[in-house]
Design an enzyme around this catalytic site. Structure first.
Site, short mmCIF file in Angstrom:
data_model
loop_
_atom_site.label_atom_id
_atom_site.label_comp_id
_atom_site.label_asym_id
_atom_site.label_seq_id
_atom_site.Cartn_x
_atom_site.Cartn_y
_atom_site.Cartn_z
CE1 TYR A 54 51.64 50.18 31.46
CE2 TYR A 54 50.91 48.58 33.06
CZ TYR A 54 51.49 49.96 32.72
OH TYR A 54 51.90 50.58 33.69
CG ASN A 88 55.75 60.48 26.84
OD1 ASN A 88 55.43 60.65 28.07
ND2 ASN A 88 55.27 61.46 25.95
CG ASP A 90 53.81 57.89 23.04
OD1 ASP A 90 54.88 58.13 22.41
OD2 ASP A 90 53.35 58.66 23.91
CG HIS A 105 59.37 56.02 32.89
ND1 HIS A 105 58.56 57.40 32.98
CD2 HIS A 105 60.32 55.87 33.67
CE1 HIS A 105 59.22 57.88 34.08
NE2 HIS A 105 60.29 57.19 34.54
CB SER A 173 53.76 67.28 36.41
OG SER A 173 54.05 65.92 36.57
P1 NAD Z 1 52.10 64.21 33.89
O1 NAD Z 1 50.84 63.92 33.51
O2 NAD Z 1 52.42 64.25 35.27
O3 NAD Z 1 52.40 65.86 33.43
C1 NAD Z 1 52.01 66.17 32.20
C2 NAD Z 1 52.44 67.67 31.68
O4 NAD Z 1 51.96 67.79 30.36
C3 NAD Z 1 51.77 68.68 32.69
O5 NAD Z 1 52.38 69.55 33.14
C4 NAD Z 1 50.65 69.13 31.73
O6 NAD Z 1 50.28 70.57 32.23
C5 NAD Z 1 51.13 69.12 30.25
N1 NAD Z 1 50.52 69.20 29.23
C6 NAD Z 1 49.12 68.99 29.21
N2 NAD Z 1 48.88 69.16 27.83
C7 NAD Z 1 50.01 69.42 27.09
C8 NAD Z 1 50.18 69.81 25.85
N3 NAD Z 1 48.98 69.80 24.78
N4 NAD Z 1 51.26 70.19 25.60
C9 NAD Z 1 52.37 70.24 26.37
N5 NAD Z 1 52.18 69.96 27.71
C10 NAD Z 1 50.86 69.73 27.96
O7 NAD Z 1 53.11 63.31 32.95
P2 NAD Z 1 54.60 62.88 33.15
O8 NAD Z 1 55.29 64.29 33.82
O9 NAD Z 1 55.03 62.59 31.89
O10 NAD Z 1 54.56 62.01 34.29
C11 NAD Z 1 53.72 60.85 34.25
C12 NAD Z 1 54.25 59.53 33.94
O11 NAD Z 1 53.01 58.88 33.50
C13 NAD Z 1 55.57 59.01 33.26
O12 NAD Z 1 56.08 58.12 34.09
C14 NAD Z 1 54.98 58.78 32.09
O13 NAD Z 1 55.90 57.49 31.73
C15 NAD Z 1 53.58 57.87 32.21
N6 NAD Z 1 52.70 58.46 31.21
C16 NAD Z 1 52.97 58.08 29.76
C17 NAD Z 1 51.99 58.60 28.83
C18 NAD Z 1 52.57 58.12 27.32
O14 NAD Z 1 53.50 57.50 27.03
N7 NAD Z 1 52.15 58.88 26.51
C19 NAD Z 1 50.90 58.87 29.16
C20 NAD Z 1 50.40 59.14 30.76
C21 NAD Z 1 51.24 58.80 31.35
#
Ligand code: NAD
Length: 228
Positions: A54, A88, A90, A105, A173
């Protein structure tokens, strides 16, 4: 009175800011097993590894900037009462200027007591180290909801969804529950959109914008502003 627009976002909205998504094949998460870094058991077993993971995510966040997707959502506030619910960890929605952001989260810029989850402290960009203490004397841990833990903000999120006139899903997703179940609370009369470059199965009719957030959010925001 302004109509209520509820926006559910996932890792995809931050992808164009350079923050890896969770499940896409180029994702940083490919190099880690969830069980090793994002569960309470992992923290009990190897707290240093979890803190390192983290701390890296936090450093990456402080290199990142909001992208056009985050920014376009702020425009919607001209004519809608906008509430962002994000999975997210962030703070790019806040950096872009969104007024109401509910984090399901947790948040990288906060830490909490590893004993009392209500003792939360702001840490900004600082690393958390072994030996850093919360006000109750317990080891600090990231203020992140790990897999297998309860999601305290799901109740307020359900209430927001139940009042939505407009519901927009962006870059998730829809695999992680209970967040993915929020769509069931949205009234059937609400206008619903889904923005994602990949096909995401959802259990109700939505207008699909098969684009990245950087371009797709503007398409939806332009349409909603013209309708208001
Ligand atoms: P996920 O990775 O399961 O799904 C990401 C989705 O985003 C996919 O459907 C993908 O096709 C889509 N995607 C990819 N690039 C894109 C773009 N440029 N524009 C729009 N859509 C795009 O992520 P999730 O559903 O958020 O679940 C994953 C878990 O991981 C969550 O609990 C989250 O808290 C955590 N997470 C958070 C971050 C962050 O804070 N930025 C990053 C990674 C994971």
């Amino acid at each position: 009175m302004k109509k209520k627009a509820v926006i559910l976002t996932g890792a995809g909205i931050s992808a164009e800011s350079g923050i890896s998504t969770f499940r896409d094949s180029d994702g940083l998460w490919e190099r880690y097993r969830v069980e090793d870094v994002a569960t309470p058991e992992a923290f009990a077993r190897n707290p240093q590894m979890v803190l390192d993971f983290y701390n890296q995510r936090r450093r990456q966040l402080f290199q990142a900037r909001p992208n056009e997707g985050h920014r376009q959502l702020v425009r919607l506030e001209e004519k809608y009462d906008v509430r962002v619910i994000t999975q997210n960890i962030d703070n790019l929605h806040e950096q872009a200027g969104s007024s109401v952001v509910l984090h399901l989260h947790g948040l990288l810029t906060q830490a909490r007591s590893s004993v009392d989850e209500s003792l939360i402290v702001d840490i900004g960009s600082r690393d958390i180290r072994l030996g850093d203490r919360a006000p109750d004397g317990a080891q600090l841990r990231p203020h992140i909801v790990w897999f297998g833990e309860a999601v305290p903000n799901i109740e307020p999120a359900v209430r927001l969804c139940a009042e939505a006139d407009v519901f927009v899903v962006i870059g998730t997703s829809m695999n992680v529950y209970p967040a993915a179940g929020l769509i069931h609370y949205v009234p059937s009369a609400a206008r619903c959109y889904l923005i994602d470059p990949k096909a995401v199965p959802v259990s109700r009719p939505v207008t699909v914008v098969c684009q990245k957030a950087g371009t797709g959010v503007k398409v939806v925001v332009d349409e909603l502003l013209s309708l208001a």
